[in-house]
Design a protein around this motif. Sequence first.
Motif, PDB file in Angstrom:
ATOM      1  N   ALA A  21     -14.731 -53.466  24.042  1.00  0.00           N
ATOM      2  CA  ALA A  21     -15.205 -54.053  22.785  1.00  0.00           C
ATOM      3  C   ALA A  21     -16.247 -55.120  23.077  1.00  0.00           C
ATOM      4  O   ALA A  21     -16.101 -55.922  23.995  1.00  0.00           O
ATOM      5  N   ALA A  22     -17.328 -55.092  22.316  1.00  0.00           N
ATOM      6  CA  ALA A  22     -18.375 -56.102  22.458  1.00  0.00           C
ATOM      7  C   ALA A  22     -18.090 -57.270  21.525  1.00  0.00           C
ATOM      8  O   ALA A  22     -17.378 -57.125  20.534  1.00  0.00           O
ATOM      9  N   HIS A  23     -18.650 -58.414  21.848  1.00  0.00           N
ATOM     10  CA  HIS A  23     -18.474 -59.588  20.988  1.00  0.00           C
ATOM     11  C   HIS A  23     -19.832 -60.255  20.814  1.00  0.00           C
ATOM     12  O   HIS A  23     -20.812 -59.917  21.483  1.00  0.00           O
ATOM     13  N   ASP A  24     -19.897 -61.226  19.906  1.00  0.00           N
ATOM     14  CA  ASP A  24     -21.167 -61.845  19.550  1.00  0.00           C
ATOM     15  C   ASP A  24     -21.513 -63.042  20.415  1.00  0.00           C
ATOM     16  O   ASP A  24     -22.462 -63.769  20.118  1.00  0.00           O
ATOM     17  N   GLY A  25     -20.793 -63.273  21.495  1.00  0.00           N
ATOM     18  CA  GLY A  25     -21.109 -64.374  22.380  1.00  0.00           C
ATOM     19  C   GLY A  25     -20.512 -65.701  21.967  1.00  0.00           C
ATOM     20  O   GLY A  25     -20.751 -66.712  22.631  1.00  0.00           O
ATOM     21  N   ASN A  26     -19.723 -65.729  20.913  1.00  0.00           N
ATOM     22  CA  ASN A  26     -19.126 -66.989  20.445  1.00  0.00           C
ATOM     23  C   ASN A  26     -17.907 -67.301  21.296  1.00  0.00           C
ATOM     24  O   ASN A  26     -16.898 -66.613  21.222  1.00  0.00           O
ATOM     25  N   ARG A  27     -17.998 -68.337  22.115  1.00  0.00           N
ATOM     26  CA  ARG A  27     -16.905 -68.732  23.014  1.00  0.00           C
ATOM     27  C   ARG A  27     -16.279 -70.044  22.581  1.00  0.00           C
ATOM     28  O   ARG A  27     -15.717 -70.759  23.389  1.00  0.00           O
ATOM     29  N   GLU A  28     -16.379 -70.394  21.336  1.00  0.00           N
ATOM     30  CA  GLU A  28     -15.824 -71.654  20.855  1.00  0.00           C
ATOM     31  C   GLU A  28     -14.316 -71.493  20.674  1.00  0.00           C
ATOM     32  O   GLU A  28     -13.855 -70.566  20.017  1.00  0.00           O
ATOM     33  N   PHE A  29     -13.556 -72.423  21.241  1.00  0.00           N
ATOM     34  CA  PHE A  29     -12.108 -72.292  21.281  1.00  0.00           C
ATOM     35  C   PHE A  29     -11.449 -73.052  20.138  1.00  0.00           C
ATOM     36  O   PHE A  29     -11.950 -74.076  19.683  1.00  0.00           O
ATOM     37  N   ILE A  30     -10.287 -72.511  19.715  1.00  0.00           N
ATOM     38  CA  ILE A  30      -9.358 -73.203  18.828  1.00  0.00           C
ATOM     39  C   ILE A  30      -7.985 -73.100  19.478  1.00  0.00           C
ATOM     40  O   ILE A  30      -7.483 -72.001  19.713  1.00  0.00           O
ATOM     41  N   THR A  31      -7.400 -74.229  19.807  1.00  0.00           N
ATOM     42  CA  THR A  31      -6.123 -74.261  20.539  1.00  0.00           C
ATOM     43  C   THR A  31      -4.959 -74.348  19.556  1.00  0.00           C
ATOM     44  O   THR A  31      -5.011 -75.101  18.583  1.00  0.00           O
ATOM     45  N   LEU A  32      -3.930 -73.558  19.829  1.00  0.00           N
ATOM     46  CA  LEU A  32      -2.698 -73.566  19.037  1.00  0.00           C
ATOM     47  C   LEU A  32      -1.592 -74.247  19.839  1.00  0.00           C
ATOM     48  O   LEU A  32      -1.309 -73.857  20.974  1.00  0.00           O
ATOM     49  N   LEU A  33      -0.969 -75.267  19.249  1.00  0.00           N
ATOM     50  CA  LEU A  33       0.210 -75.910  19.826  1.00  0.00           C
ATOM     51  C   LEU A  33       1.414 -75.458  19.007  1.00  0.00           C
ATOM     52  O   LEU A  33       1.589 -75.871  17.857  1.00  0.00           O
ATOM     53  N   ALA A  34       2.238 -74.577  19.591  1.00  0.00           N
ATOM     54  CA  ALA A  34       3.379 -73.995  18.888  1.00  0.00           C
ATOM     55  C   ALA A  34       4.666 -74.392  19.591  1.00  0.00           C
ATOM     56  O   ALA A  34       4.694 -74.631  20.808  1.00  0.00           O
TER      57      ALA A  34
END
Length: 461
Positions: A21-34
């Motif tokens: 699968a290809a992606h748009d180059g967006n490597r911005e992270f969102i971290t989940l603390l569960a």
Amino acid sequence: MRAMKRIMGKGAYKSGRVRQAAHDGNREFITLLACISAIGKKIPASLLYTGESYDLQNTWVQDLEDDDDFFFGASSNGWTCDAYGLKWLTDVFEPATRPTSPRTKRLLIVDGHSSHVNMAFINKCWELRIILLIFPPHSTHRLQPLDVVLFGLLSLAYHKELNAFNVRGLGMVPMKKKNFLKLFRPAWRISFTEENILKAFAKPGIWPYDPALVLNVITRPITPPPAIQPAPSSIDRLKTPRSAKSIRHFQADYRKNPTRAKLEKLFKANEELAAQAALDRWTTVGLIEALKDEKKSRARGKRLNVLGEEHTGPILFSAENVRRAQERFAEKEAFEKSERIRIDTKKAETAAKKQKAEVENAEKALQAAAREDNIEQVRVEEKAEKQAQKKKEAAQIKALKALPVRIKAPTKARKAPVVKKKVVRFVGGDIEGQGVETPAKQSSRGRAIKPRVIFESGSNQ
């Protein structure tokens, strides 16, 4: 957070054009603390966005619902850190798991991340009577309940939502942070259920306690010999026609030599094309919806200012704080909108007045020009009349001069009357008077001029 850019089909995979699968180059992270418990409960999730100011943008939480209990934060790279680990312990975990008795202890099992393994975190756990247990290194994929069960289910559910989002937009609508909460919420609710949480503790043998479950998994099984593949049949050797040209050729070949295998291939091609047509119709509808959503969310994000004041350190904002900040932000937006409407109305009124004044000035200018034209015309007419009058008078004078001259007889001079002048004198009380006759004067026209009567008085003593 990764946005899919292309839908990979079976044909593309088999042809070798697309293998992943290809992606748009967006490597911005969102971290989940569960965090979950062995009794099937979960505490509110904490989401860390990427933001330099440690504050939230209003577009990131624009899809927050009334029953959401998430916590939100921001860091420069979207990752957790020691400060956020301590904030999570004091602001999220401790209030959610606080026991009724202050002497009751709690067990917290964490991985070996530095945000959990530092002296500030350990000292705070000791202060709050929390027993800290750390998994052995490189064992979380076997022992940690979140990694063993829940994060996998969450990843599948989230990618399902993400794929649906990309399919609706055909990969042309980019995935952004403002779309994350809308996709994450259903995935969180589907995966973090009580049943799945209990399975997550039971699978690695933590509760109920059963170490054999992990030991049996890591034991290498005996590899069976490879199975013998059967020879391909005649049906498998035929290729299913999918394009219009291949179907026409296949139908012509079937008419010449009809077989059961060819008929099955035609049936299969018919099913695939019908499915493709339905997929295209569904894709078109989804693309239209995605474009509508993208049009609504093009507004540039603004700082939400959750605390109502400036802050420069890591902090976790509860859903209630975010809702209050959204209310303040909505009031501010409404006030700014009303001000913009007022200013625009005032500008429109000023422009209307200016336009009206310009129209009036133009009308006055036209009237003045018309008056000047009339005055000039009147002057021309008066000048023409004067010239005509002069010509007429000159013609009359010329005509009079052309007439014969009549000589009048001289008039007889009138005889001038003789006027007697009377002189009155007073001598010794006696009045003597004697009239003196003087000749009458005549004017240039022969009229007599009456002389004045002169009185002289005197006394002699």
